[in-house]
Design a protein around this motif. Sequence first.
Motif, short mmCIF file in Angstrom:
data_model
loop_
_atom_site.label_atom_id
_atom_site.label_comp_id
_atom_site.label_asym_id
_atom_site.label_seq_id
_atom_site.Cartn_x
_atom_site.Cartn_y
_atom_site.Cartn_z
N ASP A 147 1.93 21.34 0.76
CA ASP A 147 0.95 22.42 0.66
C ASP A 147 -0.47 21.90 0.87
O ASP A 147 -1.25 22.49 1.61
N LEU A 148 -0.78 20.82 0.18
CA LEU A 148 -2.15 20.31 0.12
C LEU A 148 -2.15 18.83 0.48
O LEU A 148 -1.44 18.04 -0.16
N ALA A 149 -2.92 18.45 1.49
CA ALA A 149 -3.00 17.05 1.91
C ALA A 149 -4.40 16.51 1.64
O ALA A 149 -5.41 17.15 1.98
N MET A 150 -4.47 15.33 1.01
CA MET A 150 -5.72 14.62 0.79
C MET A 150 -5.69 13.37 1.66
O MET A 150 -4.88 12.46 1.43
N LEU A 151 -6.60 13.31 2.65
CA LEU A 151 -6.53 12.28 3.68
C LEU A 151 -7.84 11.53 3.83
O LEU A 151 -8.92 12.15 3.82
N PRO A 152 -7.80 10.20 3.99
CA PRO A 152 -9.03 9.45 4.25
C PRO A 152 -9.53 9.76 5.66
O PRO A 152 -8.73 10.03 6.56
N ILE A 153 -10.85 9.71 5.85
CA ILE A 153 -11.41 10.01 7.17
C ILE A 153 -12.41 8.96 7.66
O ILE A 153 -13.03 9.14 8.70
N ASN A 154 -12.57 7.86 6.91
CA ASN A 154 -13.66 6.94 7.24
C ASN A 154 -13.41 6.08 8.47
O ASN A 154 -14.33 5.49 9.03
N TYR A 160 0.05 15.83 -1.12
CA TYR A 160 0.14 14.48 -0.54
C TYR A 160 -1.22 13.81 -0.64
O TYR A 160 -2.18 14.25 -0.03
N HIS A 161 -1.30 12.76 -1.45
CA HIS A 161 -2.49 11.90 -1.51
C HIS A 161 -2.14 10.65 -0.71
O HIS A 161 -1.28 9.87 -1.10
N ALA A 162 -2.79 10.48 0.44
CA ALA A 162 -2.38 9.46 1.39
C ALA A 162 -2.75 8.05 0.99
O ALA A 162 -2.22 7.09 1.56
N GLY A 163 -3.65 7.88 0.00
CA GLY A 163 -4.17 6.54 -0.24
C GLY A 163 -4.96 6.09 0.98
O GLY A 163 -5.52 6.90 1.72
N ASP A 164 -5.01 4.79 1.20
CA ASP A 164 -5.68 4.23 2.38
C ASP A 164 -4.62 3.96 3.44
O ASP A 164 -3.72 3.13 3.22
N TYR A 197 0.84 -1.19 0.00
CA TYR A 197 0.00 0.00 0.00
C TYR A 197 0.88 1.24 0.00
O TYR A 197 1.87 1.31 0.73
N VAL A 198 0.51 2.24 -0.78
CA VAL A 198 1.28 3.49 -0.79
C VAL A 198 0.35 4.68 -0.89
O VAL A 198 -0.82 4.59 -1.28
N GLY A 199 0.90 5.84 -0.52
CA GLY A 199 0.35 7.13 -0.88
C GLY A 199 1.38 7.80 -1.78
O GLY A 199 2.43 7.21 -2.10
N TYR A 200 1.11 9.04 -2.19
CA TYR A 200 2.04 9.71 -3.09
C TYR A 200 2.24 11.17 -2.70
O TYR A 200 1.28 11.89 -2.43
N ILE A 201 3.51 11.59 -2.67
CA ILE A 201 3.87 13.01 -2.65
C ILE A 201 4.06 13.42 -4.10
O ILE A 201 4.87 12.83 -4.82
#
Length: 288
Positions: A194-201, A173-177, A160-164
């Motif tokens: 600058d911008l973080a995309m994070l799962p919250i479920n 930063y897209h964190a993935g799961d 599993y990965v996210g991406y900078i």
Amino acid sequence: MEQHDHSIIQEINNTRVPYGTLGIWFLGQESVIIKGAGITMYIDPFVSDDLEKQGVKRMYQPPITPEAITNADLCLITHEHEDHLDPGTLRVVVKQNEKALTIAPAACRERLLSLGGEASNIVDADTDKPLSLFDSELRIHAIPAAHEELETNAQGQHRYVGYIIELNGVTLYHAGDTLVYPGLLELLRGHSIDLAMLPINGRDYFRTKQGIVGNMNYREAAELAAELQVDTVIPLHYETFAGNTERPGHFVDELNEKYPELKCQILARGKRYVYVSPNAFKAGNGLS
């Protein structure tokens, strides 16, 4: 499927974003389209009805169909689960976008090949080797993700990965799961995000018992964004499947109560959002 395919894709193609900004389109779950410096990338494109054919119902229909995706320069996949590596979408994408690269964990390679991907167009997401692409206009660094654990194969490659993503003067930063695991903060602090995309479920006993693999919850996502001192945070992974959802309003309330200085954006599905970073206002960038 909602019939907005043509207008959305046309909007993406026609969008030109100045340095220090990114055009972003949200397709639901963790699926987003990013555009900057003339490069269009899809992250975890999940817009087919394959899962519905298996009896797994969405709470909404995606804003585009796979057949609409004809403008991909690059596709990033965070892991092999079908709401991230969607066979129905990627089978069409690799056929219609023959020159597009697909970057994904090594565990995804055989699946991507079975969907018609060319071996030369598939790049393993190596967490130790950042990629520089499109004449260095784009830099990508894969970040280990724990969904719910850090898992590696015999070669030490992460499942599993996210991406900078460094593109057009913005670091995203897209964190993935993922959960927030020991060492993640320190790893991410090595980048000026600058911008973080994070799962919250989130996750809990009952979902785990059903075999649903979880993520950080909205409180943990808020804390992570605050610790990293990001400029803006976008919540993801909260509204696709009944029983594995969260209210993004809870995330907003958490930020408003504890971190009111932190900007947050809730994305509307299929609608354009232009993120403007502090870099956009530096002298000579056209927005000052």
